[in-house]
Scaffold this motif. Structure first.
Motif, PDB file in Angstrom:
ATOM      1  N   LEU A 214       0.830  -1.219   0.000  1.00  0.00           N
ATOM      2  CA  LEU A 214       0.000   0.000   0.000  1.00  0.00           C
ATOM      3  C   LEU A 214       0.857   1.259   0.000  1.00  0.00           C
ATOM      4  O   LEU A 214       0.355   2.372  -0.160  1.00  0.00           O
ATOM      5  N   GLY A 216       5.258   1.674  -0.532  1.00  0.00           N
ATOM      6  CA  GLY A 216       6.275   1.670  -1.583  1.00  0.00           C
ATOM      7  C   GLY A 216       6.271   0.414  -2.426  1.00  0.00           C
ATOM      8  O   GLY A 216       6.963   0.333  -3.437  1.00  0.00           O
ATOM      9  N   LEU A 243     -12.320  -3.898  -9.624  1.00  0.00           N
ATOM     10  CA  LEU A 243     -13.003  -2.998  -8.678  1.00  0.00           C
ATOM     11  C   LEU A 243     -14.173  -3.703  -8.018  1.00  0.00           C
ATOM     12  O   LEU A 243     -14.459  -3.489  -6.840  1.00  0.00           O
ATOM     13  N   GLY A 251      -1.018   2.133  -8.004  1.00  0.00           N
ATOM     14  CA  GLY A 251      -0.610   3.315  -8.761  1.00  0.00           C
ATOM     15  C   GLY A 251      -1.654   4.407  -8.770  1.00  0.00           C
ATOM     16  O   GLY A 251      -1.455   5.458  -9.388  1.00  0.00           O
ATOM     17  N   ARG A 334      14.712   7.401  -0.932  1.00  0.00           N
ATOM     18  CA  ARG A 334      14.022   7.948   0.235  1.00  0.00           C
ATOM     19  C   ARG A 334      14.895   7.944   1.491  1.00  0.00           C
ATOM     20  O   ARG A 334      14.624   8.691   2.443  1.00  0.00           O
TER      21      ARG A 334
HETATM   22  C1  SDX Z   1       2.907   5.986  -1.825  1.00  0.00           C
HETATM   23  O1  SDX Z   1       1.773   9.050   1.842  1.00  0.00           O
HETATM   24  C2  SDX Z   1       2.684   9.214   0.929  1.00  0.00           C
HETATM   25  O2  SDX Z   1       3.206  10.276   0.717  1.00  0.00           O
HETATM   26  C3  SDX Z   1       3.081   7.946   0.201  1.00  0.00           C
HETATM   27  C4  SDX Z   1       3.921   8.146  -1.042  1.00  0.00           C
HETATM   28  C5  SDX Z   1       5.315   8.630  -0.711  1.00  0.00           C
HETATM   29  O3  SDX Z   1       5.952   9.274  -1.573  1.00  0.00           O
HETATM   30  O4  SDX Z   1       5.812   8.270   0.373  1.00  0.00           O
HETATM   31  O5  SDX Z   1       3.297   9.062  -1.920  1.00  0.00           O
HETATM   32  C6  SDX Z   1       4.126   6.832  -1.784  1.00  0.00           C
HETATM   33  O6  SDX Z   1       2.697   5.225  -0.917  1.00  0.00           O
HETATM   34  C7  SDX Z   1       1.933   6.162  -2.944  1.00  0.00           C
HETATM   35  C8  SDX Z   1       0.714   5.183  -2.846  1.00  0.00           C
HETATM   36  C9  SDX Z   1       1.135   3.815  -3.430  1.00  0.00           C
HETATM   37  N1  SDX Z   1       0.054   2.814  -3.150  1.00  0.00           N
HETATM   38  C10 SDX Z   1      -0.767   2.407  -4.130  1.00  0.00           C
HETATM   39  O7  SDX Z   1      -0.777   2.839  -5.278  1.00  0.00           O
HETATM   40  C11 SDX Z   1      -1.740   1.326  -3.642  1.00  0.00           C
HETATM   41  C12 SDX Z   1      -3.152   1.666  -4.137  1.00  0.00           C
HETATM   42  N2  SDX Z   1      -3.642   2.858  -3.403  1.00  0.00           N
HETATM   43  C13 SDX Z   1      -4.513   2.631  -2.272  1.00  0.00           C
HETATM   44  O8  SDX Z   1      -4.178   1.519  -1.497  1.00  0.00           O
HETATM   45  C14 SDX Z   1      -4.794   3.899  -1.487  1.00  0.00           C
HETATM   46  O9  SDX Z   1      -5.149   4.866  -2.382  1.00  0.00           O
HETATM   47  C15 SDX Z   1      -3.754   4.463  -0.547  1.00  0.00           C
HETATM   48  C16 SDX Z   1      -3.242   3.464   0.410  1.00  0.00           C
HETATM   49  C17 SDX Z   1      -2.598   5.023  -1.318  1.00  0.00           C
HETATM   50  C18 SDX Z   1      -4.402   5.599   0.222  1.00  0.00           C
HETATM   51  O10 SDX Z   1      -5.372   5.020   0.984  1.00  0.00           O
HETATM   52  P1  SDX Z   1      -6.346   5.863   1.965  1.00  0.00           P
HETATM   53  O11 SDX Z   1      -6.058   7.307   1.914  1.00  0.00           O
HETATM   54  O12 SDX Z   1      -6.313   5.194   3.300  1.00  0.00           O
HETATM   55  O13 SDX Z   1      -7.722   5.684   1.277  1.00  0.00           O
HETATM   56  P2  SDX Z   1      -8.676   4.459   1.512  1.00  0.00           P
HETATM   57  O14 SDX Z   1      -7.895   3.179   1.360  1.00  0.00           O
HETATM   58  O15 SDX Z   1      -9.417   4.679   2.784  1.00  0.00           O
HETATM   59  O16 SDX Z   1      -9.675   4.539   0.288  1.00  0.00           O
HETATM   60  C19 SDX Z   1     -10.717   5.518   0.310  1.00  0.00           C
HETATM   61  C20 SDX Z   1     -11.706   5.071  -0.744  1.00  0.00           C
HETATM   62  C21 SDX Z   1     -12.093   3.615  -0.544  1.00  0.00           C
HETATM   63  O17 SDX Z   1     -13.401   3.500  -1.015  1.00  0.00           O
HETATM   64  P3  SDX Z   1     -14.479   2.731  -0.067  1.00  0.00           P
HETATM   65  O18 SDX Z   1     -13.887   1.357   0.167  1.00  0.00           O
HETATM   66  O19 SDX Z   1     -14.535   3.542   1.209  1.00  0.00           O
HETATM   67  O20 SDX Z   1     -15.725   2.728  -0.896  1.00  0.00           O
HETATM   68  O21 SDX Z   1     -11.113   5.139  -2.039  1.00  0.00           O
HETATM   69  C22 SDX Z   1     -11.012   3.825  -2.572  1.00  0.00           C
HETATM   70  C23 SDX Z   1     -11.199   2.834  -1.443  1.00  0.00           C
HETATM   71  O22 SDX Z   1     -11.810   1.658  -1.922  1.00  0.00           O
HETATM   72  N3  SDX Z   1      -9.649   3.675  -3.122  1.00  0.00           N
HETATM   73  C24 SDX Z   1      -9.368   2.916  -4.168  1.00  0.00           C
HETATM   74  C25 SDX Z   1      -7.999   3.098  -4.378  1.00  0.00           C
HETATM   75  N4  SDX Z   1      -7.500   3.925  -3.459  1.00  0.00           N
HETATM   76  C26 SDX Z   1      -8.534   4.268  -2.669  1.00  0.00           C
HETATM   77  N5  SDX Z   1     -10.129   2.107  -4.905  1.00  0.00           N
HETATM   78  C27 SDX Z   1      -9.507   1.468  -5.915  1.00  0.00           C
HETATM   79  N6  SDX Z   1      -8.193   1.572  -6.207  1.00  0.00           N
HETATM   80  C28 SDX Z   1      -7.415   2.385  -5.454  1.00  0.00           C
HETATM   81  N7  SDX Z   1      -6.121   2.503  -5.740  1.00  0.00           N
END
Ligand code: SDX
Length: 367
Positions: A214, A216, A243, A251, A334
Protein backbone atom coordinates in the motif's frame (compact mmCIF):
# COMPACT_ATOMS: atom_id res chain seq x y z
CA UNK A 1 -7.94 3.33 37.49
CA UNK A 2 -6.80 4.24 33.98
CA UNK A 3 -6.69 7.95 33.21
CA UNK A 4 -8.67 8.75 30.07
CA UNK A 5 -6.60 10.59 27.39
CA UNK A 6 -7.20 14.27 26.93
CA UNK A 7 -7.98 13.95 23.22
CA UNK A 8 -10.65 11.23 23.02
CA UNK A 9 -11.03 11.06 19.21
CA UNK A 10 -9.53 7.80 17.89
CA UNK A 11 -7.95 8.46 14.45
CA UNK A 12 -6.43 5.14 13.27
CA UNK A 13 -4.87 6.58 10.11
CA UNK A 14 -3.79 9.78 11.91
CA UNK A 15 -5.25 11.72 8.95
CA UNK A 16 -6.15 14.68 11.15
CA UNK A 17 -3.01 14.59 13.32
CA UNK A 18 -0.17 17.08 12.75
CA UNK A 19 2.76 15.13 14.14
CA UNK A 20 5.58 17.38 12.94
CA UNK A 21 6.54 20.83 11.82
CA UNK A 22 8.97 20.44 8.94
CA UNK A 23 11.14 22.63 6.75
CA UNK A 24 11.67 19.76 4.31
CA UNK A 25 8.62 19.62 2.09
CA UNK A 26 5.07 20.77 1.61
CA UNK A 27 2.36 18.85 -0.20
CA UNK A 28 -0.70 20.73 -1.44
CA UNK A 29 -3.06 17.77 -1.84
CA UNK A 30 -5.89 19.80 -3.35
CA UNK A 31 -3.70 21.47 -5.98
CA UNK A 32 -1.49 18.44 -6.58
CA UNK A 33 1.71 20.32 -5.76
CA UNK A 34 4.90 19.26 -3.96
CA UNK A 35 7.71 21.63 -2.96
CA UNK A 36 10.94 20.43 -1.42
CA UNK A 37 12.71 23.13 0.62
CA UNK A 38 10.69 25.65 -1.41
CA UNK A 39 11.52 24.19 -4.84
CA UNK A 40 8.78 22.53 -6.96
CA UNK A 41 9.56 18.84 -7.45
CA UNK A 42 9.17 19.20 -11.21
CA UNK A 43 12.04 21.72 -11.29
CA UNK A 44 14.27 19.48 -9.18
CA UNK A 45 13.46 16.47 -11.37
CA UNK A 46 14.45 18.39 -14.47
CA UNK A 47 17.53 20.22 -13.21
CA UNK A 48 19.01 18.83 -9.99
CA UNK A 49 21.51 16.05 -9.47
CA UNK A 50 20.54 13.65 -6.68
CA UNK A 51 23.50 14.77 -4.55
CA UNK A 52 22.26 18.36 -4.78
CA UNK A 53 18.88 17.29 -3.40
CA UNK A 54 20.56 15.30 -0.63
CA UNK A 55 22.52 18.43 0.27
CA UNK A 56 19.33 20.52 0.11
CA UNK A 57 17.54 18.10 2.47
CA UNK A 58 20.40 17.74 4.97
CA UNK A 59 21.19 21.46 5.24
CA UNK A 60 20.94 22.61 8.83
CA UNK A 61 20.90 19.09 10.25
CA UNK A 62 24.62 18.33 10.28
CA UNK A 63 27.08 20.97 11.55
CA UNK A 64 29.81 19.40 9.45
CA UNK A 65 27.82 19.11 6.19
CA UNK A 66 30.32 20.01 3.45
CA UNK A 67 29.50 21.72 0.15
CA UNK A 68 27.71 19.58 -2.45
CA UNK A 69 30.87 18.74 -4.39
CA UNK A 70 32.59 17.41 -1.27
CA UNK A 71 29.44 15.55 -0.20
CA UNK A 72 29.39 13.93 -3.65
CA UNK A 73 33.00 12.81 -3.25
CA UNK A 74 32.37 11.43 0.23
CA UNK A 75 29.29 9.57 -1.00
CA UNK A 76 31.35 8.02 -3.81
CA UNK A 77 34.00 6.93 -1.31
CA UNK A 78 31.27 5.53 0.93
CA UNK A 79 29.88 3.47 -1.99
CA UNK A 80 33.32 1.93 -2.50
CA UNK A 81 33.55 1.16 1.23
CA UNK A 82 30.01 -0.25 1.27
CA UNK A 83 30.81 -2.51 -1.69
CA UNK A 84 33.99 -3.81 -0.03
CA UNK A 85 32.11 -4.43 3.21
CA UNK A 86 29.07 -6.13 1.61
CA UNK A 87 30.83 -8.23 -1.06
CA UNK A 88 31.49 -11.23 1.24
CA UNK A 89 27.76 -11.36 2.02
CA UNK A 90 26.44 -10.73 -1.51
CA UNK A 91 25.52 -14.37 -2.16
CA UNK A 92 23.60 -14.69 1.12
CA UNK A 93 21.88 -11.32 0.64
CA UNK A 94 20.95 -12.13 -2.98
CA UNK A 95 19.06 -15.20 -1.77
CA UNK A 96 16.68 -12.95 0.20
CA UNK A 97 13.63 -11.07 -1.14
CA UNK A 98 15.01 -7.76 -2.48
CA UNK A 99 13.70 -5.36 0.17
CA UNK A 100 14.83 -7.74 2.91
CA UNK A 101 18.27 -7.88 1.29
CA UNK A 102 18.57 -4.10 1.32
CA UNK A 103 17.30 -3.96 4.92
CA UNK A 104 19.80 -6.64 5.93
CA UNK A 105 22.62 -4.85 4.12
CA UNK A 106 21.89 -1.73 6.12
CA UNK A 107 21.64 -3.72 9.34
CA UNK A 108 25.18 -4.96 8.76
CA UNK A 109 26.37 -1.35 8.96
CA UNK A 110 27.50 0.64 12.00
CA UNK A 111 24.73 2.74 13.61
CA UNK A 112 25.38 6.28 14.76
CA UNK A 113 24.10 9.84 14.87
CA UNK A 114 26.62 11.62 12.68
CA UNK A 115 27.09 12.63 9.05
CA UNK A 116 29.39 9.66 8.43
CA UNK A 117 26.57 7.28 9.41
CA UNK A 118 24.14 9.19 7.15
CA UNK A 119 26.42 9.06 4.13
CA UNK A 120 27.25 5.40 4.76
CA UNK A 121 23.54 4.49 4.96
CA UNK A 122 22.76 6.28 1.69
CA UNK A 123 25.75 4.59 0.01
CA UNK A 124 24.89 1.14 1.36
CA UNK A 125 21.25 1.36 0.21
CA UNK A 126 22.34 2.43 -3.28
CA UNK A 127 25.06 -0.21 -3.62
CA UNK A 128 22.88 -3.11 -2.43
CA UNK A 129 19.98 -2.03 -4.64
CA UNK A 130 22.27 -1.86 -7.67
CA UNK A 131 23.97 -5.16 -6.88
CA UNK A 132 20.69 -7.11 -6.78
CA UNK A 133 20.22 -7.42 -10.53
CA UNK A 134 23.68 -8.80 -11.50
CA UNK A 135 23.55 -11.11 -8.48
CA UNK A 136 20.11 -12.41 -9.56
CA UNK A 137 21.61 -13.20 -12.98
CA UNK A 138 24.65 -14.97 -11.55
CA UNK A 139 26.93 -12.05 -12.46
CA UNK A 140 29.35 -10.29 -10.12
CA UNK A 141 28.33 -6.69 -9.49
CA UNK A 142 30.82 -4.14 -10.83
CA UNK A 143 32.72 -2.36 -8.04
CA UNK A 144 31.90 1.36 -7.75
CA UNK A 145 33.67 3.61 -10.27
CA UNK A 146 35.48 6.60 -8.75
CA UNK A 147 34.24 9.97 -9.92
CA UNK A 148 30.73 8.89 -10.91
CA UNK A 149 27.61 10.48 -9.45
CA UNK A 150 25.29 8.31 -7.39
CA UNK A 151 22.79 7.53 -10.16
CA UNK A 152 25.43 6.68 -12.75
CA UNK A 153 27.44 4.59 -10.30
CA UNK A 154 24.34 2.56 -9.43
CA UNK A 155 23.87 1.79 -13.14
CA UNK A 156 27.58 0.93 -13.42
CA UNK A 157 27.36 -1.50 -10.47
CA UNK A 158 24.33 -3.09 -12.21
CA UNK A 159 26.28 -3.41 -15.44
CA UNK A 160 23.57 -1.45 -17.27
CA UNK A 161 24.03 0.85 -20.26
CA UNK A 162 24.89 4.34 -19.06
CA UNK A 163 23.65 6.51 -21.91
CA UNK A 164 22.92 10.14 -20.90
CA UNK A 165 19.15 9.45 -21.11
CA UNK A 166 19.38 6.41 -18.83
CA UNK A 167 21.56 8.23 -16.28
CA UNK A 168 19.23 11.24 -16.41
CA UNK A 169 16.22 8.92 -16.01
CA UNK A 170 17.52 7.28 -12.84
CA UNK A 171 18.69 10.60 -11.45
CA UNK A 172 15.24 12.10 -12.08
CA UNK A 173 13.63 9.18 -10.27
CA UNK A 174 15.95 9.40 -7.23
CA UNK A 175 15.31 13.16 -7.01
CA UNK A 176 11.54 12.88 -7.46
CA UNK A 177 10.95 10.35 -4.67
CA UNK A 178 13.65 11.41 -2.18
CA UNK A 179 11.28 13.32 0.07
CA UNK A 180 7.50 13.41 0.55
CA UNK A 181 6.48 14.69 3.97
CA UNK A 182 5.08 12.51 6.69
CA UNK A 183 4.26 9.38 4.70
CA UNK A 184 4.11 6.08 6.58
CA UNK A 185 7.80 5.20 6.16
CA UNK A 186 9.05 8.66 7.04
CA UNK A 187 6.81 8.71 10.11
CA UNK A 188 8.24 5.33 11.08
CA UNK A 189 11.76 6.72 10.68
CA UNK A 190 10.85 9.69 12.87
CA UNK A 191 9.40 7.45 15.57
CA UNK A 192 12.61 5.41 15.69
CA UNK A 193 14.79 8.51 15.58
CA UNK A 194 12.82 10.11 18.43
CA UNK A 195 14.11 7.43 20.85
CA UNK A 196 17.72 8.32 19.86
CA UNK A 197 18.15 4.80 18.43
CA UNK A 198 20.43 6.06 15.65
CA UNK A 199 20.18 7.02 11.97
CA UNK A 200 20.68 3.50 10.62
CA UNK A 201 17.87 2.24 12.87
CA UNK A 202 15.62 5.04 11.63
CA UNK A 203 16.36 4.11 8.00
CA UNK A 204 15.68 0.43 8.72
CA UNK A 205 12.36 1.44 10.26
CA UNK A 206 11.56 3.40 7.13
CA UNK A 207 12.49 0.50 4.86
CA UNK A 208 10.29 -1.86 6.83
CA UNK A 209 7.27 0.42 6.37
CA UNK A 210 8.01 1.22 2.72
CA UNK A 211 8.05 -2.50 1.87
CA UNK A 212 4.25 -2.73 2.16
CA UNK A 213 2.22 -2.88 -1.12
CA UNK A 214 0.00 0.00 0.00
CA UNK A 215 3.05 2.25 0.29
CA UNK A 216 6.27 1.67 -1.58
CA UNK A 217 5.48 -1.83 -2.74
CA UNK A 218 3.05 -0.71 -5.43
CA UNK A 219 5.21 -0.28 -8.58
CA UNK A 220 5.90 -3.98 -9.20
CA UNK A 221 2.17 -4.80 -8.97
CA UNK A 222 1.50 -1.94 -11.43
CA UNK A 223 3.43 -3.89 -14.07
CA UNK A 224 1.67 -7.10 -13.03
CA UNK A 225 -1.64 -5.27 -13.61
CA UNK A 226 -0.54 -3.97 -17.04
CA UNK A 227 0.62 -7.49 -17.99
CA UNK A 228 -2.69 -8.98 -16.81
CA UNK A 229 -4.69 -6.43 -18.82
CA UNK A 230 -2.47 -7.04 -21.85
CA UNK A 231 -4.23 -4.76 -24.32
CA UNK A 232 -6.41 -1.66 -24.24
CA UNK A 233 -9.33 -3.78 -25.54
CA UNK A 234 -9.25 -5.81 -22.30
CA UNK A 235 -8.84 -2.81 -20.01
CA UNK A 236 -12.48 -1.94 -19.27
CA UNK A 237 -13.50 -5.54 -18.47
CA UNK A 238 -10.43 -6.26 -16.35
CA UNK A 239 -10.71 -3.01 -14.37
CA UNK A 240 -14.43 -3.41 -13.70
CA UNK A 241 -13.85 -6.97 -12.41
CA UNK A 242 -10.98 -5.82 -10.22
CA UNK A 243 -13.00 -3.00 -8.68
CA UNK A 244 -15.96 -5.32 -8.18
CA UNK A 245 -13.66 -7.56 -6.12
CA UNK A 246 -12.82 -4.53 -3.99
CA UNK A 247 -9.20 -4.51 -5.21
CA UNK A 248 -7.08 -1.40 -4.89
CA UNK A 249 -5.72 -0.48 -8.32
CA UNK A 250 -1.97 -0.10 -7.80
CA UNK A 251 -0.61 3.32 -8.76
CA UNK A 252 -3.85 5.17 -8.00
CA UNK A 253 -5.23 7.01 -5.04
CA UNK A 254 -3.36 8.80 -2.29
CA UNK A 255 -3.93 9.76 1.32
CA UNK A 256 -3.06 13.41 0.66
CA UNK A 257 -3.44 14.14 -3.06
CA UNK A 258 -6.97 14.86 -4.22
CA UNK A 259 -5.54 15.88 -7.58
CA UNK A 260 -2.91 14.27 -9.78
CA UNK A 261 0.34 13.51 -7.96
CA UNK A 262 2.80 15.93 -9.58
CA UNK A 263 5.48 13.27 -9.51
CA UNK A 264 3.48 11.08 -11.93
CA UNK A 265 4.09 13.41 -14.87
CA UNK A 266 7.69 14.14 -13.85
CA UNK A 267 8.40 10.42 -14.05
CA UNK A 268 6.32 9.95 -17.20
CA UNK A 269 8.47 12.61 -18.87
CA UNK A 270 11.66 10.82 -17.80
CA UNK A 271 10.28 7.51 -19.10
CA UNK A 272 9.29 9.04 -22.43
CA UNK A 273 12.95 9.92 -23.05
CA UNK A 274 13.97 6.25 -22.86
CA UNK A 275 13.74 4.21 -26.08
CA UNK A 276 13.03 1.03 -24.10
CA UNK A 277 9.85 2.42 -22.58
CA UNK A 278 7.92 3.46 -25.69
CA UNK A 279 5.82 0.31 -26.17
CA UNK A 280 4.88 0.00 -22.52
CA UNK A 281 4.32 3.74 -22.11
CA UNK A 282 1.72 4.03 -24.87
CA UNK A 283 -0.31 1.14 -23.43
CA UNK A 284 0.09 2.47 -19.88
CA UNK A 285 -1.26 5.87 -20.91
CA UNK A 286 -4.29 4.32 -22.60
CA UNK A 287 -5.01 2.07 -19.62
CA UNK A 288 -4.53 4.98 -17.21
CA UNK A 289 -7.31 6.88 -18.99
CA UNK A 290 -9.65 3.91 -18.65
CA UNK A 291 -8.79 3.45 -14.97
CA UNK A 292 -9.36 7.12 -14.14
CA UNK A 293 -12.72 7.02 -15.90
CA UNK A 294 -13.79 3.92 -13.99
CA UNK A 295 -12.59 5.23 -10.62
CA UNK A 296 -14.50 8.47 -11.18
CA UNK A 297 -17.64 6.50 -12.04
CA UNK A 298 -17.38 4.00 -9.17
CA UNK A 299 -15.96 6.26 -6.43
CA UNK A 300 -17.60 9.60 -7.27
CA UNK A 301 -17.19 10.92 -3.73
CA UNK A 302 -13.45 10.27 -3.62
CA UNK A 303 -11.01 11.96 -6.05
CA UNK A 304 -8.73 9.11 -7.05
CA UNK A 305 -5.96 10.06 -9.45
CA UNK A 306 -2.65 8.64 -10.61
CA UNK A 307 0.02 8.55 -7.92
CA UNK A 308 3.81 8.37 -8.09
CA UNK A 309 3.95 4.60 -8.49
CA UNK A 310 2.20 4.23 -11.84
CA UNK A 311 4.90 5.80 -14.01
CA UNK A 312 7.59 4.72 -11.56
CA UNK A 313 6.91 1.20 -12.83
CA UNK A 314 7.34 2.18 -16.49
CA UNK A 315 10.50 4.18 -15.81
CA UNK A 316 12.29 1.67 -13.57
CA UNK A 317 11.55 -1.19 -15.96
CA UNK A 318 12.97 0.87 -18.85
CA UNK A 319 16.07 1.60 -16.75
CA UNK A 320 16.71 -2.12 -16.39
CA UNK A 321 15.56 -2.80 -12.80
CA UNK A 322 13.70 -6.03 -12.00
CA UNK A 323 10.16 -5.30 -10.86
CA UNK A 324 10.77 -7.22 -7.61
CA UNK A 325 13.45 -4.62 -6.81
CA UNK A 326 11.52 -1.45 -7.72
CA UNK A 327 10.80 -0.71 -4.05
CA UNK A 328 14.52 -1.00 -3.28
CA UNK A 329 15.22 1.84 -5.71
CA UNK A 330 12.53 3.84 -3.92
CA UNK A 331 14.21 3.08 -0.58
CA UNK A 332 17.65 4.00 -1.94
CA UNK A 333 16.31 7.46 -2.77
CA UNK A 334 14.02 7.95 0.23
CA UNK A 335 16.91 7.20 2.60
CA UNK A 336 17.93 10.83 2.02
CA UNK A 337 14.53 12.06 3.21
CA UNK A 338 14.32 9.63 6.12
CA UNK A 339 17.67 10.86 7.43
CA UNK A 340 16.67 14.51 7.14
CA UNK A 341 13.42 13.84 9.02
CA UNK A 342 15.23 11.79 11.65
CA UNK A 343 17.54 14.70 12.35
CA UNK A 344 14.62 17.14 12.37
CA UNK A 345 12.75 14.97 14.87
CA UNK A 346 15.81 14.84 17.16
CA UNK A 347 15.81 18.63 17.30
CA UNK A 348 12.39 18.51 18.99
CA UNK A 349 13.96 16.49 21.83
CA UNK A 350 10.58 14.72 22.12
CA UNK A 351 9.98 10.98 21.93
CA UNK A 352 6.93 10.20 19.76
CA UNK A 353 4.38 8.60 22.04
CA UNK A 354 0.68 9.17 21.15
CA UNK A 355 -2.21 8.23 23.37
CA UNK A 356 -4.60 5.29 23.14
CA UNK A 357 -8.08 4.68 24.51
CA UNK A 358 -8.45 1.47 26.47
CA UNK A 359 -11.57 -0.44 25.38
CA UNK A 360 -10.85 -3.74 27.15
CA UNK A 361 -12.39 -5.08 30.35
CA UNK A 362 -11.57 -3.31 33.60
CA UNK A 363 -12.45 -6.14 35.98
CA UNK A 364 -10.88 -9.14 34.28
CA UNK A 365 -9.53 -10.63 37.47
CA UNK A 366 -8.15 -14.17 36.94
CA UNK A 367 -10.79 -16.64 38.25
C1 SDX B 1 2.91 5.99 -1.82
O1 SDX B 1 1.77 9.05 1.84
C2 SDX B 1 2.68 9.21 0.93
O2 SDX B 1 3.21 10.28 0.72
C3 SDX B 1 3.08 7.95 0.20
C4 SDX B 1 3.92 8.15 -1.04
C5 SDX B 1 5.32 8.63 -0.71
O3 SDX B 1 5.95 9.27 -1.57
O4 SDX B 1 5.81 8.27 0.37
O5 SDX B 1 3.30 9.06 -1.92
C6 SDX B 1 4.13 6.83 -1.78
O6 SDX B 1 2.70 5.23 -0.92
C7 SDX B 1 1.93 6.16 -2.94
C8 SDX B 1 0.71 5.18 -2.85
C9 SDX B 1 1.14 3.82 -3.43
N1 SDX B 1 0.05 2.81 -3.15
C10 SDX B 1 -0.77 2.41 -4.13
O7 SDX B 1 -0.78 2.84 -5.28
C11 SDX B 1 -1.74 1.33 -3.64
C12 SDX B 1 -3.15 1.67 -4.14
N2 SDX B 1 -3.64 2.86 -3.40
C13 SDX B 1 -4.51 2.63 -2.27
O8 SDX B 1 -4.18 1.52 -1.50
C14 SDX B 1 -4.79 3.90 -1.49
O9 SDX B 1 -5.15 4.87 -2.38
C15 SDX B 1 -3.75 4.46 -0.55
C16 SDX B 1 -3.24 3.46 0.41
C17 SDX B 1 -2.60 5.02 -1.32
C18 SDX B 1 -4.40 5.60 0.22
O10 SDX B 1 -5.37 5.02 0.98
P1 SDX B 1 -6.35 5.86 1.96
O11 SDX B 1 -6.06 7.31 1.91
O12 SDX B 1 -6.31 5.19 3.30
O13 SDX B 1 -7.72 5.68 1.28
P2 SDX B 1 -8.68 4.46 1.51
O14 SDX B 1 -7.89 3.18 1.36
O15 SDX B 1 -9.42 4.68 2.78
O16 SDX B 1 -9.67 4.54 0.29
C19 SDX B 1 -10.72 5.52 0.31
C20 SDX B 1 -11.71 5.07 -0.74
C21 SDX B 1 -12.09 3.61 -0.54
O17 SDX B 1 -13.40 3.50 -1.02
P3 SDX B 1 -14.48 2.73 -0.07
O18 SDX B 1 -13.89 1.36 0.17
O19 SDX B 1 -14.53 3.54 1.21
O20 SDX B 1 -15.72 2.73 -0.90
O21 SDX B 1 -11.11 5.14 -2.04
C22 SDX B 1 -11.01 3.83 -2.57
C23 SDX B 1 -11.20 2.83 -1.44
O22 SDX B 1 -11.81 1.66 -1.92
N3 SDX B 1 -9.65 3.67 -3.12
C24 SDX B 1 -9.37 2.92 -4.17
C25 SDX B 1 -8.00 3.10 -4.38
N4 SDX B 1 -7.50 3.93 -3.46
C26 SDX B 1 -8.53 4.27 -2.67
N5 SDX B 1 -10.13 2.11 -4.91
C27 SDX B 1 -9.51 1.47 -5.91
N6 SDX B 1 -8.19 1.57 -6.21
C28 SDX B 1 -7.41 2.39 -5.45
N7 SDX B 1 -6.12 2.50 -5.74
Amino acid sequence: MTTSPTNTRHDPGLEEVVAAQTVLSHIDGAAGALIIRGVPVEALAEQAEFEEVVHLLWQGFFDDLPKTAELKTRLAEARAEAFRSLEPDFARLAAMPPMEAVRAALALGQDGHDLKTAIAALARAGVMTAALKPLSEGRAPTPPTPGLAHAEDMLAIMGEARTPEVVAGLNAYLVTVAEHGLNASTFAARVVASTQAGLLSAVIGGISALKGPLHGGAPGPVLDMLDAIGSIENAETWIRASLERGDRLMGFGHRVYRARDPRADALKLAAARLPRSTGRLALAEAIETTILTRLAAEKPDRKLDTNVEYYTAILLEALGFDRAAFTCVFAAARTAGWIAHAQEQLLTRRIIRPQSIYVGPLDNVAA
